[in-house]
Design a protein around this motif. Structure first.
Motif, PDB file in Angstrom:
ATOM      1  N   ASP A 101     -46.261 -39.751 126.761  1.00  0.00           N
ATOM      2  CA  ASP A 101     -45.998 -40.381 128.044  1.00  0.00           C
ATOM      3  C   ASP A 101     -44.692 -39.878 128.642  1.00  0.00           C
ATOM      4  O   ASP A 101     -44.109 -38.900 128.175  1.00  0.00           O
ATOM      5  CB  ASP A 101     -45.998 -41.904 127.903  1.00  0.00           C
ATOM      6  N   VAL A 102     -44.237 -40.566 129.677  1.00  0.00           N
ATOM      7  CA  VAL A 102     -43.034 -40.155 130.394  1.00  0.00           C
ATOM      8  C   VAL A 102     -41.799 -40.191 129.495  1.00  0.00           C
ATOM      9  O   VAL A 102     -40.858 -39.426 129.708  1.00  0.00           O
ATOM     10  CB  VAL A 102     -42.829 -41.035 131.646  1.00  0.00           C
ATOM     11  N   ALA A 103     -41.802 -41.022 128.482  1.00  0.00           N
ATOM     12  CA  ALA A 103     -40.677 -41.050 127.539  1.00  0.00           C
ATOM     13  C   ALA A 103     -40.539 -39.698 126.842  1.00  0.00           C
ATOM     14  O   ALA A 103     -39.427 -39.217 126.621  1.00  0.00           O
ATOM     15  CB  ALA A 103     -40.851 -42.171 126.523  1.00  0.00           C
ATOM     16  N   ASP A 104     -41.659 -39.081 126.506  1.00  0.00           N
ATOM     17  CA  ASP A 104     -41.626 -37.764 125.874  1.00  0.00           C
ATOM     18  C   ASP A 104     -41.118 -36.705 126.853  1.00  0.00           C
ATOM     19  O   ASP A 104     -40.350 -35.827 126.480  1.00  0.00           O
ATOM     20  CB  ASP A 104     -43.018 -37.387 125.356  1.00  0.00           C
ATOM     21  N   LEU A 105     -41.544 -36.818 128.098  1.00  0.00           N
ATOM     22  CA  LEU A 105     -41.070 -35.893 129.123  1.00  0.00           C
ATOM     23  C   LEU A 105     -39.553 -36.057 129.314  1.00  0.00           C
ATOM     24  O   LEU A 105     -38.826 -35.076 129.412  1.00  0.00           O
ATOM     25  CB  LEU A 105     -41.813 -36.142 130.433  1.00  0.00           C
ATOM     26  N   GLY A 106     -39.096 -37.291 129.325  1.00  0.00           N
ATOM     27  CA  GLY A 106     -37.661 -37.553 129.440  1.00  0.00           C
ATOM     28  C   GLY A 106     -36.875 -37.027 128.262  1.00  0.00           C
ATOM     29  O   GLY A 106     -35.752 -36.536 128.405  1.00  0.00           O
ATOM     30  N   PHE A 107     -37.467 -37.106 127.080  1.00  0.00           N
ATOM     31  CA  PHE A 107     -36.841 -36.589 125.865  1.00  0.00           C
ATOM     32  C   PHE A 107     -36.597 -35.084 125.992  1.00  0.00           C
ATOM     33  O   PHE A 107     -35.505 -34.595 125.717  1.00  0.00           O
ATOM     34  CB  PHE A 107     -37.734 -36.901 124.666  1.00  0.00           C
ATOM     35  N   VAL A 108     -37.622 -34.363 126.429  1.00  0.00           N
ATOM     36  CA  VAL A 108     -37.486 -32.915 126.609  1.00  0.00           C
ATOM     37  C   VAL A 108     -36.486 -32.622 127.729  1.00  0.00           C
ATOM     38  O   VAL A 108     -35.639 -31.729 127.597  1.00  0.00           O
ATOM     39  CB  VAL A 108     -38.855 -32.256 126.894  1.00  0.00           C
ATOM     40  N   ALA A 109     -36.551 -33.388 128.810  1.00  0.00           N
ATOM     41  CA  ALA A 109     -35.628 -33.180 129.934  1.00  0.00           C
ATOM     42  C   ALA A 109     -34.176 -33.390 129.504  1.00  0.00           C
ATOM     43  O   ALA A 109     -33.271 -32.689 129.972  1.00  0.00           O
ATOM     44  CB  ALA A 109     -35.978 -34.124 131.079  1.00  0.00           C
ATOM     45  N   TYR A 110     -33.939 -34.337 128.610  1.00  0.00           N
ATOM     46  CA  TYR A 110     -32.580 -34.605 128.118  1.00  0.00           C
ATOM     47  C   TYR A 110     -31.968 -33.361 127.462  1.00  0.00           C
ATOM     48  O   TYR A 110     -30.790 -33.082 127.598  1.00  0.00           O
ATOM     49  CB  TYR A 110     -32.598 -35.771 127.132  1.00  0.00           C
ATOM     50  N   TYR A 111     -32.808 -32.628 126.739  1.00  0.00           N
ATOM     51  CA  TYR A 111     -32.336 -31.433 126.029  1.00  0.00           C
ATOM     52  C   TYR A 111     -32.515 -30.147 126.838  1.00  0.00           C
ATOM     53  O   TYR A 111     -32.232 -29.055 126.337  1.00  0.00           O
ATOM     54  CB  TYR A 111     -33.047 -31.308 124.684  1.00  0.00           C
ATOM     55  N   TYR A 112     -32.970 -30.262 128.076  1.00  0.00           N
ATOM     56  CA  TYR A 112     -33.218 -29.089 128.915  1.00  0.00           C
ATOM     57  C   TYR A 112     -31.974 -28.193 128.979  1.00  0.00           C
ATOM     58  O   TYR A 112     -30.860 -28.657 129.178  1.00  0.00           O
ATOM     59  CB  TYR A 112     -33.601 -29.532 130.336  1.00  0.00           C
ATOM     60  N   GLY A 113     -32.188 -26.913 128.776  1.00  0.00           N
ATOM     61  CA  GLY A 113     -31.102 -25.937 128.836  1.00  0.00           C
ATOM     62  C   GLY A 113     -30.356 -25.759 127.536  1.00  0.00           C
ATOM     63  O   GLY A 113     -29.503 -24.885 127.412  1.00  0.00           O
ATOM     64  N   LYS A 114     -30.679 -26.563 126.550  1.00  0.00           N
ATOM     65  CA  LYS A 114     -30.006 -26.474 125.253  1.00  0.00           C
ATOM     66  C   LYS A 114     -30.710 -25.462 124.355  1.00  0.00           C
ATOM     67  O   LYS A 114     -31.839 -25.077 124.567  1.00  0.00           O
ATOM     68  CB  LYS A 114     -30.012 -27.842 124.568  1.00  0.00           C
ATOM     69  N   ASN A 115     -30.002 -25.066 123.333  1.00  0.00           N
ATOM     70  CA  ASN A 115     -30.527 -24.166 122.323  1.00  0.00           C
ATOM     71  C   ASN A 115     -31.123 -25.006 121.205  1.00  0.00           C
ATOM     72  O   ASN A 115     -30.468 -25.899 120.682  1.00  0.00           O
ATOM     73  CB  ASN A 115     -29.378 -23.296 121.800  1.00  0.00           C
ATOM     74  N   ALA A 116     -32.339 -24.714 120.815  1.00  0.00           N
ATOM     75  CA  ALA A 116     -33.007 -25.484 119.763  1.00  0.00           C
ATOM     76  C   ALA A 116     -32.417 -25.211 118.389  1.00  0.00           C
ATOM     77  O   ALA A 116     -32.693 -25.937 117.442  1.00  0.00           O
ATOM     78  CB  ALA A 116     -34.499 -25.180 119.753  1.00  0.00           C
ATOM     79  N   GLN A 117     -31.603 -24.200 118.269  1.00  0.00           N
ATOM     80  CA  GLN A 117     -30.981 -23.883 116.982  1.00  0.00           C
ATOM     81  C   GLN A 117     -29.741 -24.729 116.729  1.00  0.00           C
ATOM     82  O   GLN A 117     -29.139 -24.649 115.675  1.00  0.00           O
ATOM     83  CB  GLN A 117     -30.619 -22.395 116.922  1.00  0.00           C
ATOM     84  N   ALA A 118     -29.364 -25.515 117.713  1.00  0.00           N
ATOM     85  CA  ALA A 118     -28.195 -26.387 117.549  1.00  0.00           C
ATOM     86  C   ALA A 118     -28.443 -27.346 116.385  1.00  0.00           C
ATOM     87  O   ALA A 118     -29.591 -27.654 116.068  1.00  0.00           O
ATOM     88  CB  ALA A 118     -27.950 -27.164 118.838  1.00  0.00           C
ATOM     89  N   PRO A 119     -27.376 -27.806 115.769  1.00  0.00           N
ATOM     90  CA  PRO A 119     -27.549 -28.701 114.610  1.00  0.00           C
ATOM     91  C   PRO A 119     -27.979 -30.106 115.051  1.00  0.00           C
ATOM     92  O   PRO A 119     -27.364 -31.099 114.704  1.00  0.00           O
ATOM     93  CB  PRO A 119     -26.166 -28.709 113.970  1.00  0.00           C
ATOM     94  N   ASN A 120     -29.023 -30.169 115.835  1.00  0.00           N
ATOM     95  CA  ASN A 120     -29.501 -31.434 116.359  1.00  0.00           C
ATOM     96  C   ASN A 120     -31.014 -31.472 116.227  1.00  0.00           C
ATOM     97  O   ASN A 120     -31.712 -30.659 116.821  1.00  0.00           O
ATOM     98  CB  ASN A 120     -29.074 -31.556 117.829  1.00  0.00           C
ATOM     99  N   ALA A 143     -45.759 -32.292 130.545  1.00  0.00           N
ATOM    100  CA  ALA A 143     -46.290 -32.847 131.794  1.00  0.00           C
ATOM    101  C   ALA A 143     -47.794 -32.604 131.912  1.00  0.00           C
ATOM    102  O   ALA A 143     -48.549 -33.499 132.313  1.00  0.00           O
ATOM    103  CB  ALA A 143     -45.555 -32.241 132.985  1.00  0.00           C
ATOM    104  N   ILE A 144     -48.242 -31.421 131.549  1.00  0.00           N
ATOM    105  CA  ILE A 144     -49.668 -31.095 131.610  1.00  0.00           C
ATOM    106  C   ILE A 144     -50.454 -31.944 130.622  1.00  0.00           C
ATOM    107  O   ILE A 144     -51.544 -32.431 130.931  1.00  0.00           O
ATOM    108  CB  ILE A 144     -49.899 -29.590 131.377  1.00  0.00           C
ATOM    109  N   MET A 145     -49.902 -32.155 129.436  1.00  0.00           N
ATOM    110  CA  MET A 145     -50.578 -32.993 128.444  1.00  0.00           C
ATOM    111  C   MET A 145     -50.709 -34.427 128.950  1.00  0.00           C
ATOM    112  O   MET A 145     -51.750 -35.060 128.788  1.00  0.00           O
ATOM    113  CB  MET A 145     -49.834 -32.965 127.110  1.00  0.00           C
ATOM    114  N   ILE A 146     -49.668 -34.944 129.579  1.00  0.00           N
ATOM    115  CA  ILE A 146     -49.721 -36.299 130.144  1.00  0.00           C
ATOM    116  C   ILE A 146     -50.805 -36.365 131.215  1.00  0.00           C
ATOM    117  O   ILE A 146     -51.640 -37.272 131.216  1.00  0.00           O
ATOM    118  CB  ILE A 146     -48.355 -36.708 130.720  1.00  0.00           C
ATOM    119  N   GLU A 147     -50.800 -35.393 132.107  1.00  0.00           N
ATOM    120  CA  GLU A 147     -51.808 -35.366 133.171  1.00  0.00           C
ATOM    121  C   GLU A 147     -53.215 -35.297 132.597  1.00  0.00           C
ATOM    122  O   GLU A 147     -54.106 -36.038 133.019  1.00  0.00           O
ATOM    123  CB  GLU A 147     -51.568 -34.189 134.103  1.00  0.00           C
TER     124      GLU A 147
END
Length: 86
Positions: free
Chosen positions: A19-38, A61-65
């Motif tokens: 749902d939108v919570a998952d979209l918000g989760f990805v948006a929160y990390y937008y522009g970040k490097n996935a290799q970060a210790p997070n 977003a496509i999965m939600i739609e």
């Protein structure tokens, strides 16, 4: 070389609902490097390319739609949507 990418899940917060919570989760990390210790940044990298970008956002977003477009009334909809739908 070739690497096998395990299937990614757009349910980034593991609540059993995409749902939108998952979209918000990805948006929160937008522009970040996935290799970060997070661990959050790694979960937000849906396509496994090492960065959180528009491709990851678009996939969620496509999965939600798709889920909402193809769902029958009351089927696979978060509770807030079920009450709104009726």
């Amino acid at each position: 070389k070739c690497r096998i990418q395990p299937e990614a899940t757009p349910d980034t917060n593991d609540d059993g609902i995409i749902d939108v919570a998952d979209l918000g989760f990805v948006a929160y990390y937008y522009g970040k490097n996935a290799q970060a210790p997070n661990a959050g940044a790694k979960a937000a990298d849906i396509n496994g390319d090492g960065k959180i970008d528009i491709e990851d956002l678009a996939y969620v977003a496509i999965m939600i739609e798709d889920l909402y477009t193809n769902a029958r009334p009351g089927e696979y909809m978060p509770l807030w949507s079920i009450s709104t739908y009726k």
